[in-house]
Design a protein around this motif. Structure first.
Motif, PDB file in Angstrom:
ATOM      1  N   ILE A  18      -8.576 -14.898 -16.777  1.00  0.00           N
ATOM      2  CA  ILE A  18      -8.444 -14.940 -15.157  1.00  0.00           C
ATOM      3  C   ILE A  18      -7.537 -13.659 -15.048  1.00  0.00           C
ATOM      4  CG2 ILE A  18      -6.220 -16.368 -15.332  1.00  0.00           C
ATOM      5  CD1 ILE A  18      -7.106 -17.424 -12.618  1.00  0.00           C
ATOM      6  N   VAL A  19      -8.184 -12.979 -14.234  1.00  0.00           N
ATOM      7  CA  VAL A  19      -7.637 -11.696 -13.777  1.00  0.00           C
ATOM      8  C   VAL A  19      -7.112 -11.515 -12.224  1.00  0.00           C
ATOM      9  CG1 VAL A  19      -7.800  -9.118 -13.519  1.00  0.00           C
ATOM     10  CG2 VAL A  19      -8.979 -10.359 -15.483  1.00  0.00           C
ATOM     11  N   SER A  20      -5.949 -11.288 -12.202  1.00  0.00           N
ATOM     12  CA  SER A  20      -5.061 -11.225 -10.555  1.00  0.00           C
ATOM     13  C   SER A  20      -4.976  -9.667 -10.260  1.00  0.00           C
ATOM     14  CB  SER A  20      -3.930 -11.879 -10.675  1.00  0.00           C
ATOM     15  OG  SER A  20      -3.250 -11.855  -9.036  1.00  0.00           O
ATOM     16  N   MET A  21      -5.541  -9.311  -9.204  1.00  0.00           N
ATOM     17  CA  MET A  21      -5.346  -7.814  -8.623  1.00  0.00           C
ATOM     18  C   MET A  21      -4.714  -7.764  -7.547  1.00  0.00           C
ATOM     19  SD  MET A  21      -6.896  -5.695 -11.004  1.00  0.00           S
ATOM     20  CE  MET A  21      -7.104  -4.408  -9.738  1.00  0.00           C
ATOM     21  N   THR A  22      -3.476  -6.927  -7.298  1.00  0.00           N
ATOM     22  CA  THR A  22      -2.819  -6.863  -6.233  1.00  0.00           C
ATOM     23  C   THR A  22      -2.700  -5.572  -5.830  1.00  0.00           C
ATOM     24  OG1 THR A  22      -0.523  -6.848  -7.245  1.00  0.00           O
ATOM     25  CG2 THR A  22      -1.608  -9.068  -6.314  1.00  0.00           C
ATOM     26  N   VAL A  23      -2.460  -5.082  -4.499  1.00  0.00           N
ATOM     27  CA  VAL A  23      -2.254  -3.846  -3.884  1.00  0.00           C
ATOM     28  C   VAL A  23      -1.060  -3.745  -2.798  1.00  0.00           C
ATOM     29  CG1 VAL A  23      -4.196  -3.976  -2.400  1.00  0.00           C
ATOM     30  CG2 VAL A  23      -3.385  -1.615  -3.020  1.00  0.00           C
ATOM     31  N   ASP A  24      -0.156  -3.056  -3.377  1.00  0.00           N
ATOM     32  CA  ASP A  24       1.064  -2.715  -2.298  1.00  0.00           C
ATOM     33  C   ASP A  24       1.619  -3.930  -1.805  1.00  0.00           C
ATOM     34  OD1 ASP A  24       2.741  -0.718  -1.359  1.00  0.00           O
ATOM     35  OD2 ASP A  24       1.818  -0.847   0.757  1.00  0.00           O
ATOM     36  N   LEU A  25       1.679  -4.874  -2.569  1.00  0.00           N
ATOM     37  CA  LEU A  25       2.247  -6.346  -2.514  1.00  0.00           C
ATOM     38  C   LEU A  25       3.543  -6.156  -1.382  1.00  0.00           C
ATOM     39  CD1 LEU A  25       0.803  -9.227  -2.365  1.00  0.00           C
ATOM     40  CD2 LEU A  25       2.294  -9.386  -4.621  1.00  0.00           C
ATOM     41  N   ALA A  26       4.332  -5.293  -1.864  1.00  0.00           N
ATOM     42  CA  ALA A  26       5.700  -5.224  -1.445  1.00  0.00           C
ATOM     43  C   ALA A  26       5.730  -4.648   0.093  1.00  0.00           C
ATOM     44  CB  ALA A  26       6.828  -4.497  -2.248  1.00  0.00           C
ATOM     45  N   TYR A  27       4.830  -3.780   0.224  1.00  0.00           N
ATOM     46  CA  TYR A  27       4.921  -3.028   1.714  1.00  0.00           C
ATOM     47  C   TYR A  27       3.854  -3.516   2.551  1.00  0.00           C
ATOM     48  CZ  TYR A  27       8.513  -0.697  -1.077  1.00  0.00           C
ATOM     49  OH  TYR A  27       9.509  -0.374  -1.415  1.00  0.00           O
ATOM     50  N   GLY A  28       2.667  -3.975   2.130  1.00  0.00           N
ATOM     51  CA  GLY A  28       1.623  -4.091   2.833  1.00  0.00           C
ATOM     52  C   GLY A  28       0.716  -2.973   3.432  1.00  0.00           C
ATOM     53  N   ARG A  29       0.909  -1.755   2.923  1.00  0.00           N
ATOM     54  CA  ARG A  29       0.278  -0.676   3.756  1.00  0.00           C
ATOM     55  C   ARG A  29      -1.111  -0.388   3.226  1.00  0.00           C
ATOM     56  NH1 ARG A  29       4.203   3.393   1.140  1.00  0.00           N
ATOM     57  NH2 ARG A  29       3.893   1.951  -0.511  1.00  0.00           N
TER      58      ARG A  29
END
Length: 693
Positions: free
Chosen positions: A147-158
């Protein structure tokens, strides 16, 4: 090492269990049979020896609650199930059990995360990313489910992932069947939100991965194994616990800084426009504060200044780049957050206009603070903070003026009898010429009323309860004698309290009634300065045209005469708004001339003087003197019976003391050749007012 629990007996058994993870280095097992129901620690070896941190801790209660004394002994490592990974037998002597711990295939994930660019500008709207995953290991299956989980700029939401159906999200999770021979890859489109304001922090793309469909083993640090009743999957792999479980790729903004995160050097400063050292309350209705933030380092993004402003100086208007961030639970200050540039490369200035009309008069100083911030790594944070301390001063020009009922009183005693219905009015008026408001002033008034004679002290002046008025102010005037004293009362009236509210019409000239004594006590004689004339000169006269009568013909009834006792009263009045509020204190007085007659000797004039003094209850800067006097002559001639002169108020712009004077000329005990000689007594100045700093 171990849990360091007292009595656990860590190290009672130690065994070489072989190469458990197939990395080419032998590993060991260490028992702690008295740590709870027992525990076994697994330590891996590497090229430098044994790694001190255990890779796995196996507790007896996680295997079978009946075990006790688990870890007292070990077998050597041996592959008993044919999966090429060593197994170990562990003894639990107190419960009489032997437990076999079986080894499983171990895989190492090999992630690979890339982006279409490593740097973007503030105008960039999107970029792409590719996530690839494979694995390696000895004697491992050809495929595993992950299972792969991808996140992008999770801290700032830009930034967000954009799916094929144009849906956006910061997180994308998917399952994949991974092969050991070739990586599994997936592409992602990433959109940057419009209006992104913080380019100093790079956009992080993170890929996390873990194996699934492996219910036969637990790879956590506790190492929970399946119970003996479950079937063991000897070919189900587990992930090497020493390897990371995620990988990050950073995409930085082009900021003009040397590194991904800028290093600005902000300097906060502030000053009050038009104020050099201190602020005088009342001189101006507003304060204008200039706030400046300078940057002597790399560009500062999302630069802000947080202003703390006392609530007693509220904002007249909020600057366009600022917003009110006051906490409703905070009572003492306003908080203003102002944007100073994005980026701020050099300096930026704003002006803040404050209302200064409601600053309490008991304020010594006002504290304003400015704290400059940005999203970069500040080089010198100490100069980001500025406290501006504004000293507050009260400058008041308090004035006291006197109003006698007559400048001089003239009466006729045709049968050489003394009039008994003579009444005097001595009125003190106090006001403030500003510029500052005065909350409370103490007014001390002295009125001569007893004369020391051959038969002791005798009352020569009856004092009636003062009439009090505070004009054009919500405040009050209160008066109280310094020592026990009961006022006389007019016939038909009753003795009231010292503090009274008076209608302005009460000051009209009315018909005086005969008086009688209610009750009185002798006021102790005051200590006076023997230099009578010098003391009297400190109290300016009630009229600038006043001229003292000839001293050889005058009996002085004043508080400077050692034979005279004075009635003393303290009054408290306020507040005094500049050029508006006015306190009025009126005393009705009735002279008893029979008492004075024996003291006249060859003198034919009586000069009666009362006086007042102002004291402010807080040390302030004042341009006034607080001593003054009212002098009122009472005189007469044989030709006719009349009252000369009129009520007059002397406004002394540089004096706060006034003295009332009454010239009393006793008809029947003297002769006066010319009427004009008497009138001249009040037309010539005694001296210029003496100004005291």
């Amino acid at each position: 090492m171990g849990s360091r629990q007292y009595g656990a007996r860590f190290g009672t058994a130690v065994a070489n269990v072989g190469d458990l993870n197939m990395d080419g280095y032998e590993d060991i097992a260490v028992g702690a049979p008295y740590e709870g129901m027992g525990a076994v620690y697994i330590y891996l070896g590497d090229k430098s020896g044994i790694v001190f941190e255990p890779v796995q801790k196996i507790l007896a209660e996680n295997i079978d609650p009946r075990l006790k004394g688990f870890g007292i002994s070990f077998s050597n490592g041996a592959d008993i199930d044919g999966n090429h990974y060593n197994d170990v037998a562990v003894g639990a002597f107190e419960s009489g059990h032997a437990v076999v711990l079986r080894g499983q295939p171990i895989i190492t994930f090999q992630p690979h995360l890339t982006t279409s660019t490593s740097r973007i500008s503030l105008k960039t709207s999107n970029f792409s990313s590719r996530a690839c995953l494979s694995y390696a290991g000895s004697y491992v299956p050809n495929t595993v489910d992950a299972i792969v989980s991808m996140t992008v700029d999770l801290a700032y939401g830009r930034a967000q992932f954009v799916s094929e159906d144009l849906k956006t999200t910061n997180t994308h999770i998917y399952e994949a069947k991974i092969r050991s021979t070739e990586p599994h890859c997936k592409d992602f489109q990433i959109a940057i939100k419009p209006g992104t304001k913080d380019p100093t922090r790079p956009i992080d793309v993170v890929m996390k991965y873990e194996i699934i469909n492996n219910s036969k083993a637990d790879t956590s640090s506790a190492g929970r194994q399946q119970s003996s009743t479950e079937d063991f999957c000897m070919h189900c792999p587990v992930v090497d616990a020493r390897q990371p479980t995620h990988v990050t790729k950073r995409v930085a903004f082009e900021t003009g800084c040397k590194r991904d995160i800028c290093e600005p050097d902000l300097i906060a400063n502030a000053r009050f426009i038009g104020i050099k050292e201190e602020f005088v309350l009342g001189e101006q209705p507003t304060l204008q504060m200039e706030v400046e933030v300078m940057n002597v380092g790399e560009p500062a993004f999302l630069t802000r200044a947080i202003l703390s402003i006392p609530r007693v100086t509220p904002l007249v208007r909020i600057p366009p780049t600022c917003q009110d961030a006051t906490d409703k639970h905070t009572t003492g200050t306003h908080t203003l957050v102002c944007d100073f540039g994005n980026p701020l490369e050099r300096n930026y200035t704003i002006n803040v206009l404050l209302n200064a009309q409601d600053v309490p008069v008991n304020t010594n100083n006002l504290s304003f603070t400015i704290n400059a911030t940005s999203v970069g790594n500040e080089v010198n944070a100490y100069n980001n903070y500025k406290e501006l301390l504004l000293p507050i001063r009260i400058h008041a020009d308090m004035t006291i003026a006197g109003l006698p009922s007559q400048d001089q009183v003239v009466y006729v005693a045709q049968n050489k009898s003394i009039r008994k219905d003579l009444m005097l009015n001595h009125t003190f008026e106090v006001w403030n010429l500003g510029p500052s408001k005065v909350e409370t002033a103490m007014i001390e008034i002295e009125i001569p009323h007893q004369l020391e004679g051959p038969n002791g002290a005798q009352i020569f002046m009856q004092v009636f309860e003062p009439q009090l008025l505070m004009q054009s102010s919500p405040g009050t005037v209160t008066c109280e004698p310094e020592e026990p004293f009961y006022y006389y009362k007019l016939e038909g009236s009753s003795k009231g309290d010292v503090t009274i509210e008076v209608d302005p019409t009460a000051f009209a000239e009315d018909d005086y009634q005969e008086s009688s004594v209610v009750k009185y006590s002798i006021v102790s004689k005051r200590s006076v300065n023997p230099e009578v004339l010098r003391e009297e000169s400190e109290y300016p006269p009630s009229s600038p045209n006043f001229r003292p009568p000839p001293s050889n013909r005058t009996l002085y009834l004043s508080c400077s005469n050692q034979k005279v006792d004075c009635f003393k009263v303290k009054c408290f009045a306020g507040p005094f708004t500049p050029n508006k509020s006015r306190a009025i204190i009126n005393f009705k007085l009735k002279p008893i001339l029979e008492t004075v007659e024996p003291a006249l000797d060859k003198q034919d004039i009586i000069l009666f003087s009362s006086r007042g003094k102002i004291t402010l209850l807080r040390i302030i800067t004042s341009r006034t003197i607080n001593l003054a006097c009212i002098r009122q002559p009472i005189t007469g001639w044989q030709e006719e019976s009349q009252v000369l002169g009129s009520h007059a108020v002397n406004v002394l712009k540089t004096m706060d003391n006034i003295q009332h004077n009454n010239h009393i000329v006793m008809v029947g005990f003297f002769r006066r050749k010319e009427k004009e000689e008497l009138e001249a007594l009040t037309k010539v100045c005694i001296r210029d007012c003496k100004e005291v700093a």
